[in-house]
Each structure stands twice: as C-alpha cells, then as structure tokens.
Motif scaffolding. Sequence first.
Motif, PDB file in Angstrom:
ATOM      1  N   THR A 158       0.775  -1.190  -0.220  1.00 61.99           N
ATOM      2  CA  THR A 158      -0.029  -0.041  -0.096  1.00 61.99           C
ATOM      3  C   THR A 158       0.817   1.298  -0.067  1.00 61.99           C
ATOM      4  O   THR A 158       0.617   2.337  -0.634  1.00 61.99           O
ATOM      5  CB  THR A 158      -0.818  -0.029   1.131  1.00 61.99           C
ATOM      6  OG1 THR A 158      -1.937  -1.176   1.006  1.00 61.99           O
ATOM      7  CG2 THR A 158      -1.877   1.294   1.227  1.00 61.99           C
ATOM      8  N   GLY A 159       2.082   1.486   0.909  1.00 67.99           N
ATOM      9  CA  GLY A 159       2.791   2.437   0.912  1.00 67.99           C
ATOM     10  C   GLY A 159       3.711   2.784  -0.410  1.00 67.99           C
ATOM     11  O   GLY A 159       3.820   3.674  -1.001  1.00 67.99           O
ATOM     12  N   GLU A 160       3.962   1.384  -0.805  1.00 71.98           N
ATOM     13  CA  GLU A 160       4.922   1.496  -1.962  1.00 71.98           C
ATOM     14  C   GLU A 160       3.986   1.813  -3.112  1.00 71.98           C
ATOM     15  O   GLU A 160       4.816   2.612  -4.026  1.00 71.98           O
ATOM     16  CB  GLU A 160       5.595  -0.072  -2.151  1.00 71.98           C
ATOM     17  CG  GLU A 160       6.579  -0.209  -1.355  1.00 71.98           C
ATOM     18  CD  GLU A 160       7.426  -1.561  -1.285  1.00 71.98           C
ATOM     19  OE1 GLU A 160       6.619  -2.508  -2.260  1.00 71.98           O
ATOM     20  OE2 GLU A 160       8.278  -2.129  -0.637  1.00 71.98           O
ATOM     21  N   LEU A 161       3.081   1.464  -3.394  1.00 72.94           N
ATOM     22  CA  LEU A 161       2.077   1.673  -4.651  1.00 72.94           C
ATOM     23  C   LEU A 161       1.833   3.248  -4.539  1.00 72.94           C
ATOM     24  O   LEU A 161       1.510   3.853  -5.497  1.00 72.94           O
ATOM     25  CB  LEU A 161       1.125   0.865  -4.920  1.00 72.94           C
ATOM     26  CG  LEU A 161       1.185  -0.532  -5.129  1.00 72.94           C
ATOM     27  CD1 LEU A 161       0.207  -1.563  -5.029  1.00 72.94           C
ATOM     28  CD2 LEU A 161       2.176  -0.706  -6.681  1.00 72.94           C
ATOM     29  N   GLY A 162       1.447   3.497  -3.293  1.00 68.54           N
ATOM     30  CA  GLY A 162       1.204   4.823  -3.169  1.00 68.54           C
ATOM     31  C   GLY A 162       1.997   6.016  -3.487  1.00 68.54           C
ATOM     32  O   GLY A 162       2.096   6.965  -4.133  1.00 68.54           O
ATOM     33  N   ALA A 163       3.375   5.428  -3.088  1.00 70.93           N
ATOM     34  CA  ALA A 163       4.420   6.368  -3.635  1.00 70.93           C
ATOM     35  C   ALA A 163       4.638   6.452  -5.116  1.00 70.93           C
ATOM     36  O   ALA A 163       5.183   7.494  -5.558  1.00 70.93           O
ATOM     37  CB  ALA A 163       5.863   5.974  -2.929  1.00 70.93           C
ATOM     38  N   ILE A 164       4.441   5.409  -5.728  1.00 66.06           N
ATOM     39  CA  ILE A 164       4.669   5.099  -7.297  1.00 66.06           C
ATOM     40  C   ILE A 164       3.363   6.254  -7.957  1.00 66.06           C
ATOM     41  O   ILE A 164       3.975   6.717  -8.642  1.00 66.06           O
ATOM     42  CB  ILE A 164       4.589   3.801  -7.564  1.00 66.06           C
ATOM     43  CG1 ILE A 164       5.856   2.899  -7.145  1.00 66.06           C
ATOM     44  CG2 ILE A 164       4.234   3.800  -9.044  1.00 66.06           C
ATOM     45  CD1 ILE A 164       5.623   1.554  -7.646  1.00 66.06           C
TER      46      ILE A 164
END
Length: 99
Positions: free
Chosen positions: A29-35
């Motif tokens: 969730t955090g990684e995709l949000g950053a992308i």
Amino acid sequence: MSEITPETVAHLAMLARIALTDDEIQKLTGELGAIVDSVEKVQQVATPDVVATSHPIPLSGGMRVDEPGVTLTPEQALAGAPDHDGSRFRVTAILGEEQ
C-alpha cells in the motif's frame, strides 16, 4: 496523496490471484502509493511545451554505417572446422536423431 488503500491492494491481489499476508498488503500500500504520487508529480510538469525524451543526455555515435567489407571465402571459413564436407560444416545429430 494517492488513493491507494489496503482494500485496493487486497482487491488487486485477489484479481491477480496473488496470496498476500496483511504485512505484505500494508507494505505494498505504501509502495504503490509512492509510485502513484511520483507519477502525479511528473504529470504536473509534463506540459505540451516540454519535449518528450528517452534519455536526459543526447546520445550519438551508437551505430556504425553498415558497409560491406572483406569476408571469408568458404575455404577460409571451413579451415578450422573439426568436420566439413567441402562446402558446409558437418555436425553430429542432436536430440537422438540419427540418419
């Protein structure tokens, strides 16, 4: 801030048939949000007056001119072959194929 939620990640994982643990869902969730946030930033500056590029620094000299040159004669090419029939390389049969 992106709208990627743990529920969205879990739904995408289910659609892709990927089993994820709760910890993996939180991390993704955090990684995709950053992308998504990064893509939004690029879209803000990518206006029609900005020229699209494939490289930040211009490249040159990567290819040479394709000009015919001196080639080996059939005899020269076959000179180092372990086995040939005079005009072609001779190799052993493969995959159990026998003649």
